[in-house]
Motif scaffolding. Structure first.
Motif, PDB file in Angstrom:
ATOM      1  N   GLY A   1     -28.569 -12.944  24.903  1.00 36.95           N
ATOM      2  CA  GLY A   1     -28.371 -12.090  26.071  1.00 36.95           C
ATOM      3  C   GLY A   1     -29.388 -10.963  26.127  1.00 36.95           C
ATOM      4  O   GLY A   1     -29.671 -10.325  25.119  1.00 36.95           O
TER       5      GLY A   1
ATOM      6  N   THR B   1     -32.153  -8.456  29.094  1.00 36.62           N
ATOM      7  CA  THR B   1     -32.720  -8.237  30.425  1.00 36.62           C
ATOM      8  C   THR B   1     -33.961  -9.124  30.611  1.00 36.62           C
ATOM      9  O   THR B   1     -34.240  -9.586  31.718  1.00 36.62           O
ATOM     10  N   PHE B   2     -34.695  -9.332  29.521  1.00 34.21           N
ATOM     11  CA  PHE B   2     -35.912 -10.160  29.524  1.00 34.21           C
ATOM     12  C   PHE B   2     -36.867  -9.732  30.647  1.00 34.21           C
ATOM     13  O   PHE B   2     -37.219 -10.498  31.527  1.00 34.21           O
TER      14      PHE B   2
ATOM     15  N   HIS C   1     -40.671 -12.117  25.707  1.00 31.21           N
ATOM     16  CA  HIS C   1     -41.901 -12.072  24.899  1.00 31.21           C
ATOM     17  C   HIS C   1     -41.729 -12.873  23.608  1.00 31.21           C
ATOM     18  O   HIS C   1     -40.635 -13.400  23.337  1.00 31.21           O
TER      19      HIS C   1
ATOM     20  N   THR D   1     -28.350 -10.463  20.277  1.00 31.72           N
ATOM     21  CA  THR D   1     -29.054  -9.464  21.060  1.00 31.72           C
ATOM     22  C   THR D   1     -29.584  -8.365  20.145  1.00 31.72           C
ATOM     23  O   THR D   1     -29.366  -8.385  18.932  1.00 31.72           O
TER      24      THR D   1
ATOM     25  N   TRP E   1     -18.613  -1.172  25.595  1.00 36.81           N
ATOM     26  CA  TRP E   1     -18.667  -2.375  26.451  1.00 36.81           C
ATOM     27  C   TRP E   1     -17.260  -2.725  26.914  1.00 36.81           C
ATOM     28  O   TRP E   1     -16.287  -2.544  26.174  1.00 36.81           O
TER      29      TRP E   1
ATOM     30  N   MET F   1     -40.203  -8.751  16.297  1.00 37.60           N
ATOM     31  CA  MET F   1     -39.606  -7.899  17.326  1.00 37.60           C
ATOM     32  C   MET F   1     -40.344  -6.561  17.465  1.00 37.60           C
ATOM     33  O   MET F   1     -39.951  -5.704  18.253  1.00 37.60           O
TER      34      MET F   1
HETATM   35  P1  NAP Z   1     -31.671  -3.285  26.350  1.00 37.65           P
HETATM   36  O1  NAP Z   1     -31.166  -1.899  26.457  1.00 37.65           O
HETATM   37  O2  NAP Z   1     -32.658  -3.754  27.367  1.00 37.65           O
HETATM   38  O3  NAP Z   1     -32.307  -3.563  24.954  1.00 37.65           O
HETATM   39  C1  NAP Z   1     -31.955  -2.825  23.824  1.00 37.65           C
HETATM   40  C2  NAP Z   1     -32.887  -3.231  22.709  1.00 37.65           C
HETATM   41  O4  NAP Z   1     -32.574  -4.550  22.273  1.00 37.65           O
HETATM   42  C3  NAP Z   1     -34.332  -3.263  23.118  1.00 37.65           C
HETATM   43  O5  NAP Z   1     -35.073  -2.842  22.007  1.00 37.65           O
HETATM   44  C4  NAP Z   1     -34.584  -4.714  23.462  1.00 37.65           C
HETATM   45  O6  NAP Z   1     -35.926  -5.100  23.259  1.00 37.65           O
HETATM   46  C5  NAP Z   1     -33.706  -5.407  22.463  1.00 37.65           C
HETATM   47  N1  NAP Z   1     -33.158  -6.685  22.960  1.00 37.65           N
HETATM   48  C6  NAP Z   1     -32.511  -6.908  24.102  1.00 37.65           C
HETATM   49  N2  NAP Z   1     -32.105  -8.196  24.163  1.00 37.65           N
HETATM   50  C7  NAP Z   1     -32.540  -8.772  23.011  1.00 37.65           C
HETATM   51  C8  NAP Z   1     -32.426 -10.081  22.478  1.00 37.65           C
HETATM   52  N3  NAP Z   1     -31.731 -11.037  23.092  1.00 37.65           N
HETATM   53  N4  NAP Z   1     -32.998 -10.322  21.274  1.00 37.65           N
HETATM   54  C9  NAP Z   1     -33.625  -9.370  20.615  1.00 37.65           C
HETATM   55  N5  NAP Z   1     -33.746  -8.104  21.066  1.00 37.65           N
HETATM   56  C10 NAP Z   1     -33.229  -7.817  22.248  1.00 37.65           C
HETATM   57  O7  NAP Z   1     -30.437  -4.253  26.304  1.00 37.65           O
HETATM   58  P2  NAP Z   1     -30.021  -5.208  27.439  1.00 37.65           P
HETATM   59  O8  NAP Z   1     -31.022  -6.301  27.503  1.00 37.65           O
HETATM   60  O9  NAP Z   1     -29.763  -4.454  28.673  1.00 37.65           O
HETATM   61  O10 NAP Z   1     -28.635  -5.746  26.890  1.00 37.65           O
HETATM   62  C11 NAP Z   1     -28.603  -6.693  25.865  1.00 37.65           C
HETATM   63  C12 NAP Z   1     -27.406  -7.625  26.118  1.00 37.65           C
HETATM   64  O11 NAP Z   1     -26.190  -6.898  25.931  1.00 37.65           O
HETATM   65  C13 NAP Z   1     -27.366  -8.168  27.547  1.00 37.65           C
HETATM   66  O12 NAP Z   1     -26.921  -9.501  27.502  1.00 37.65           O
HETATM   67  C14 NAP Z   1     -26.331  -7.282  28.237  1.00 37.65           C
HETATM   68  O13 NAP Z   1     -25.652  -7.922  29.315  1.00 37.65           O
HETATM   69  C15 NAP Z   1     -25.385  -7.007  27.077  1.00 37.65           C
HETATM   70  N6  NAP Z   1     -24.648  -5.745  27.344  1.00 37.65           N
HETATM   71  C16 NAP Z   1     -23.383  -5.856  27.825  1.00 37.65           C
HETATM   72  C17 NAP Z   1     -22.661  -4.709  28.124  1.00 37.65           C
HETATM   73  C18 NAP Z   1     -21.255  -4.858  28.663  1.00 37.65           C
HETATM   74  O14 NAP Z   1     -20.759  -5.978  28.773  1.00 37.65           O
HETATM   75  N7  NAP Z   1     -20.612  -3.780  29.012  1.00 37.65           N
HETATM   76  C19 NAP Z   1     -23.237  -3.448  27.918  1.00 37.65           C
HETATM   77  C20 NAP Z   1     -24.549  -3.388  27.408  1.00 37.65           C
HETATM   78  C21 NAP Z   1     -25.263  -4.548  27.125  1.00 37.65           C
HETATM   79  P3  NAP Z   1     -36.770  -5.669  24.496  1.00 37.65           P
HETATM   80  O15 NAP Z   1     -36.772  -4.573  25.528  1.00 37.65           O
HETATM   81  O16 NAP Z   1     -38.110  -5.952  23.940  1.00 37.65           O
HETATM   82  O17 NAP Z   1     -35.997  -6.856  24.980  1.00 37.65           O
END
Ligand code: NAP
Length: 212
Positions: free
Chosen positions: A19, A21-22, A26, A117, A128, A176
């Motif tokens: 999961g 934002t992608f 990368h 993640t 969450w 990473m």
């Molecule tokens: P983010 O704040 O964009 O990312 C936080 C950190 O984690 C960044 O350093 C990011 O690096 C890294 N990251 C994100 N996804 C990764 C992955 N799959 N593998 C390795 N590193 C990763 O976090 P986000 O992408 O928004 O959220 C991550 C996931 O958690 C999503 O699926 C989101 O839906 C879930 N989430 C859910 C809730 C909820 O249900 N309430 C709340 C928060 C997050 P990069 O920027 O290089 O990717």
């Protein structure tokens, strides 16, 4: 274009949902997914680009369709990887609990589910929606960059929420060190992003003038 989810055919499946934002995907994400797949003996990793990330301002995030296409271009060649439109097609804010419920409904008792993640993203897991239910239904694989203290995650979550830590596995992945933020900055500054993301993703970014 959409991809089929793996079929259980009566067998036990170990699936990882990757999961994020992608924005953009990368090499760090791909190495992480591969490593998780091998270390945790997963049958498949399903990349799940967020629709409207719950905790982010919509305007800061590139359109979901662009993020989906870039992710698809990056994962399509790996037989163990697939991609889902589940969250980007959701009309509501995409909460992880909804995604996890849908997978549990789809596969029933044939499924052992892992949510992969970034460790940073998991730091605030207790905020969450329905996090206790998520932790009951799946395990987390929290990935970190070099220099990131896994101890920090243990301390922040472990002291207050020792029970939570039982469901979180930590995975350190050197690749990473690459981050989506750095790629966006480099594109905006006219610097090369060659080898930080797969070539088709790089070409897609330039063709669509993303991150200018
Ligand atoms: P983010 O704040 O964009 O990312 C936080 C950190 O984690 C960044 O350093 C990011 O690096 C890294 N990251 C994100 N996804 C990764 C992955 N799959 N593998 C390795 N590193 C990763 O976090 P986000 O992408 O928004 O959220 C991550 C996931 O958690 C999503 O699926 C989101 O839906 C879930 N989430 C859910 C809730 C909820 O249900 N309430 C709340 C928060 C997050 P990069 O920027 O290089 O990717």
């Amino acid at each position: 274009m959409s991809f089929l989810l793996p079929k259980a055919n009566g067998k036990q499946l170990r699936l990882g949902i990757m999961g994020g934002t992608f924005d953009p995907i990368h090499m760090g994400h791909l190495v992480t997914a591969e490593e998780a797949c091998q270390q945790f003996n997963l049958n498949n990793v399903i990349f799940m680009p967020s629709g409207e990330p719950p905790h982010k301002d919509k305007r800061q995030v590139t359109a979901a369709e662009h993020r989906y296409i870039m992710t698809m271009l990056a994962v399509v060649a790996n037989p163990c990887f697939t991609i889902s439109r589940m969250e980007i097609e959701s009309e509501r804010t995409s909460y992880t609990v909804d995604t996890v419920r849908r997978f549990c409904d789809l596969y029933g008792s044939n499924l052992e589910l892992f949510f992969i993640t970034g460790a940073d993203a998991i730091l605030d897991i207790t905020t969450w929606k329905n996090y206790e239910e998520i932790l009951e239904r799946c395990s987390f694989i929290a990935t970190s960059r070099p220099g990131y203290s896994l101890q920090k995650l243990r301390e922040v979550l472990g002291s207050a929420f020792a029970a939570v830590m039982q469901h979180i596995h930590l995975l350190e992945v050197p690749a990473m060190a690459i981050s989506s933020t750095e790629i966006r900055r480099r594109v905006a500054a006219g610097k090369t992003i060659r080898y930080l993301t797969p070539r088709p993703v790089e070409q897609y970014i330039y063709k669509n003038q993303l991150y200018r």
